[in-house]
Design a protein around this motif. Structure first.
Motif, PDB file in Angstrom:
ATOM      1  N   VAL A 122       0.858  -1.194   0.000  1.00 38.84           N
ATOM      2  CA  VAL A 122       0.000   0.000   0.000  1.00 38.84           C
ATOM      3  C   VAL A 122       0.887   1.234   0.000  1.00 38.84           C
ATOM      4  N   ARG A 123       0.341   2.340  -0.461  1.00 40.84           N
ATOM      5  CA  ARG A 123       1.114   3.576  -0.568  1.00 40.84           C
ATOM      6  C   ARG A 123       0.773   4.517   0.579  1.00 40.84           C
ATOM      7  N   CYS A 124       1.793   5.061   1.195  1.00 37.78           N
ATOM      8  CA  CYS A 124       1.608   6.046   2.267  1.00 37.78           C
ATOM      9  C   CYS A 124       1.006   7.312   1.657  1.00 37.78           C
ATOM     10  N   SER A 125      -0.050   7.819   2.270  1.00 36.43           N
ATOM     11  CA  SER A 125      -0.717   9.014   1.747  1.00 36.43           C
ATOM     12  C   SER A 125       0.125  10.269   1.921  1.00 36.43           C
ATOM     13  N   TRP A 126       1.084  10.246   2.815  1.00 35.48           N
ATOM     14  CA  TRP A 126       1.922  11.424   3.049  1.00 35.48           C
ATOM     15  C   TRP A 126       3.154  11.441   2.146  1.00 35.48           C
TER      16      TRP A 126
ATOM     17  N   GLU B 103       1.211  -4.126   3.610  1.00 26.69           N
ATOM     18  CA  GLU B 103      -0.043  -3.829   4.308  1.00 26.69           C
ATOM     19  C   GLU B 103       0.022  -4.243   5.777  1.00 26.69           C
ATOM     20  N   SER B 104       0.750  -5.304   6.066  1.00 25.35           N
ATOM     21  CA  SER B 104       0.855  -5.775   7.447  1.00 25.35           C
ATOM     22  C   SER B 104       1.638  -4.805   8.339  1.00 25.35           C
ATOM     23  N   GLU B 105       2.483  -3.956   7.743  1.00 22.01           N
ATOM     24  CA  GLU B 105       3.277  -3.001   8.519  1.00 22.01           C
ATOM     25  C   GLU B 105       2.698  -1.587   8.473  1.00 22.01           C
ATOM     26  N   ALA B 106       1.704  -1.344   7.631  1.00 23.55           N
ATOM     27  CA  ALA B 106       1.154  -0.006   7.450  1.00 23.55           C
ATOM     28  C   ALA B 106       0.083   0.294   8.496  1.00 23.55           C
ATOM     29  N   LEU B 107      -0.162   1.576   8.692  1.00 17.53           N
ATOM     30  CA  LEU B 107      -1.218   2.039   9.585  1.00 17.53           C
ATOM     31  C   LEU B 107      -2.359   2.585   8.734  1.00 17.53           C
TER      32      LEU B 107
ATOM     33  N   GLU C 189      -7.199   5.905   4.724  1.00 13.74           N
ATOM     34  CA  GLU C 189      -5.896   6.205   4.125  1.00 13.74           C
ATOM     35  C   GLU C 189      -4.829   5.332   4.784  1.00 13.74           C
ATOM     36  N   TRP C 190      -3.767   5.016   4.021  1.00 11.83           N
ATOM     37  CA  TRP C 190      -2.650   4.208   4.521  1.00 11.83           C
ATOM     38  C   TRP C 190      -1.451   5.104   4.824  1.00 11.83           C
ATOM     39  N   PHE C 191      -0.704   4.729   5.878  1.00 16.61           N
ATOM     40  CA  PHE C 191       0.472   5.499   6.279  1.00 16.61           C
ATOM     41  C   PHE C 191       1.596   4.554   6.671  1.00 16.61           C
ATOM     42  N   CYS C 192       2.858   4.999   6.434  1.00 17.36           N
ATOM     43  CA  CYS C 192       4.010   4.164   6.764  1.00 17.36           C
ATOM     44  C   CYS C 192       4.425   4.322   8.225  1.00 17.36           C
ATOM     45  N   SER C 193       4.015   5.413   8.882  1.00 18.36           N
ATOM     46  CA  SER C 193       4.374   5.611  10.287  1.00 18.36           C
ATOM     47  C   SER C 193       3.324   6.488  10.952  1.00 18.36           C
ATOM     48  N   SER C 194       3.366   6.508  12.264  1.00 18.08           N
ATOM     49  CA  SER C 194       2.401   7.329  13.001  1.00 18.08           C
ATOM     50  C   SER C 194       2.700   8.820  12.816  1.00 18.08           C
ATOM     51  N   ALA C 195       3.965   9.187  12.619  1.00 19.78           N
ATOM     52  CA  ALA C 195       4.303  10.601  12.390  1.00 19.78           C
ATOM     53  C   ALA C 195       3.681  11.101  11.090  1.00 19.78           C
TER      54      ALA C 195
END
Length: 87
Positions: free
Chosen positions: A48-52, A59-63, A68-74
Protein backbone atom coordinates in the motif's frame (compact mmCIF):
# COMPACT_ATOMS: atom_id res chain seq x y z
CA UNK A 1 28.52 -70.49 1.29
CA UNK A 2 29.65 -68.23 -1.55
CA UNK A 3 26.05 -67.91 -2.82
CA UNK A 4 24.89 -66.75 0.63
CA UNK A 5 27.60 -64.07 0.73
CA UNK A 6 26.71 -62.84 -2.77
CA UNK A 7 23.02 -62.62 -1.82
CA UNK A 8 23.91 -60.67 1.32
CA UNK A 9 26.02 -58.19 -0.67
CA UNK A 10 23.26 -57.75 -3.27
CA UNK A 11 20.68 -57.20 -0.50
CA UNK A 12 22.90 -54.59 1.20
CA UNK A 13 23.45 -52.72 -2.09
CA UNK A 14 19.71 -52.72 -2.86
CA UNK A 15 18.90 -51.59 0.68
CA UNK A 16 21.30 -48.62 0.55
CA UNK A 17 20.15 -47.69 -2.97
CA UNK A 18 16.53 -47.70 -1.77
CA UNK A 19 17.45 -45.63 1.26
CA UNK A 20 19.24 -43.10 -0.95
CA UNK A 21 16.25 -42.88 -3.31
CA UNK A 22 13.89 -42.37 -0.35
CA UNK A 23 16.02 -39.54 1.03
CA UNK A 24 16.16 -37.86 -2.39
CA UNK A 25 12.36 -38.11 -2.70
CA UNK A 26 11.81 -36.71 0.80
CA UNK A 27 14.14 -33.75 0.09
CA UNK A 28 12.39 -33.05 -3.23
CA UNK A 29 9.00 -33.15 -1.51
CA UNK A 30 10.09 -30.76 1.27
CA UNK A 31 11.57 -28.33 -1.29
CA UNK A 32 8.36 -28.39 -3.29
CA UNK A 33 6.21 -27.73 -0.21
CA UNK A 34 8.51 -24.85 0.79
CA UNK A 35 8.18 -23.25 -2.65
CA UNK A 36 4.38 -23.50 -2.52
CA UNK A 37 4.35 -22.02 0.97
CA UNK A 38 6.58 -19.11 -0.12
CA UNK A 39 4.33 -18.38 -3.08
CA UNK A 40 1.18 -18.33 -0.96
CA UNK A 41 2.89 -16.15 1.66
CA UNK A 42 3.94 -13.58 -0.94
CA UNK A 43 0.44 -13.38 -2.43
CA UNK A 44 -1.14 -12.42 0.90
CA UNK A 45 1.16 -9.48 1.62
CA UNK A 46 -0.16 -6.58 -0.48
CA UNK A 47 1.74 -3.31 -0.82
CA UNK A 48 0.00 0.00 0.00
CA UNK A 49 1.11 3.58 -0.57
CA UNK A 50 1.61 6.05 2.27
CA UNK A 51 -0.72 9.01 1.75
CA UNK A 52 1.92 11.42 3.05
CA UNK A 53 5.23 10.41 1.42
CA UNK A 54 3.97 8.05 -1.35
CA UNK A 55 6.32 5.24 -0.25
CA UNK A 56 5.02 1.68 -0.68
CA UNK A 57 4.99 -0.49 2.46
CA UNK A 58 3.56 -3.96 3.16
CA UNK A 59 -0.04 -3.83 4.31
CA UNK A 60 0.85 -5.77 7.45
CA UNK A 61 3.28 -3.00 8.52
CA UNK A 62 1.15 -0.01 7.45
CA UNK A 63 -1.22 2.04 9.59
CA UNK A 64 -4.75 2.84 8.40
CA UNK A 65 -6.72 5.89 9.45
CA UNK A 66 -9.90 7.28 7.85
CA UNK A 67 -9.48 5.06 4.80
CA UNK A 68 -5.90 6.21 4.12
CA UNK A 69 -2.65 4.21 4.52
CA UNK A 70 0.47 5.50 6.28
CA UNK A 71 4.01 4.16 6.76
CA UNK A 72 4.37 5.61 10.29
CA UNK A 73 2.40 7.33 13.00
CA UNK A 74 4.30 10.60 12.39
CA UNK A 75 3.15 10.70 8.76
CA UNK A 76 -0.38 9.82 9.82
CA UNK A 77 -0.43 12.70 12.33
CA UNK A 78 0.97 15.22 9.80
CA UNK A 79 -1.51 14.18 7.15
CA UNK A 80 -4.47 14.42 9.52
CA UNK A 81 -3.33 17.84 10.78
CA UNK A 82 -3.27 19.20 7.23
CA UNK A 83 -6.69 17.76 6.46
CA UNK A 84 -8.40 19.46 9.42
CA UNK A 85 -9.91 22.85 8.63
CA UNK A 86 -8.30 25.78 10.46
CA UNK A 87 -10.44 27.15 13.25
Amino acid sequence: MNLLLIRLIIFAVLFFAGLKLYRMYREWKLDREGQLEDASHQEGNQMVRCSWCQVHVPESEALREQGEWFCSSAHRDRYLQEQRPEE
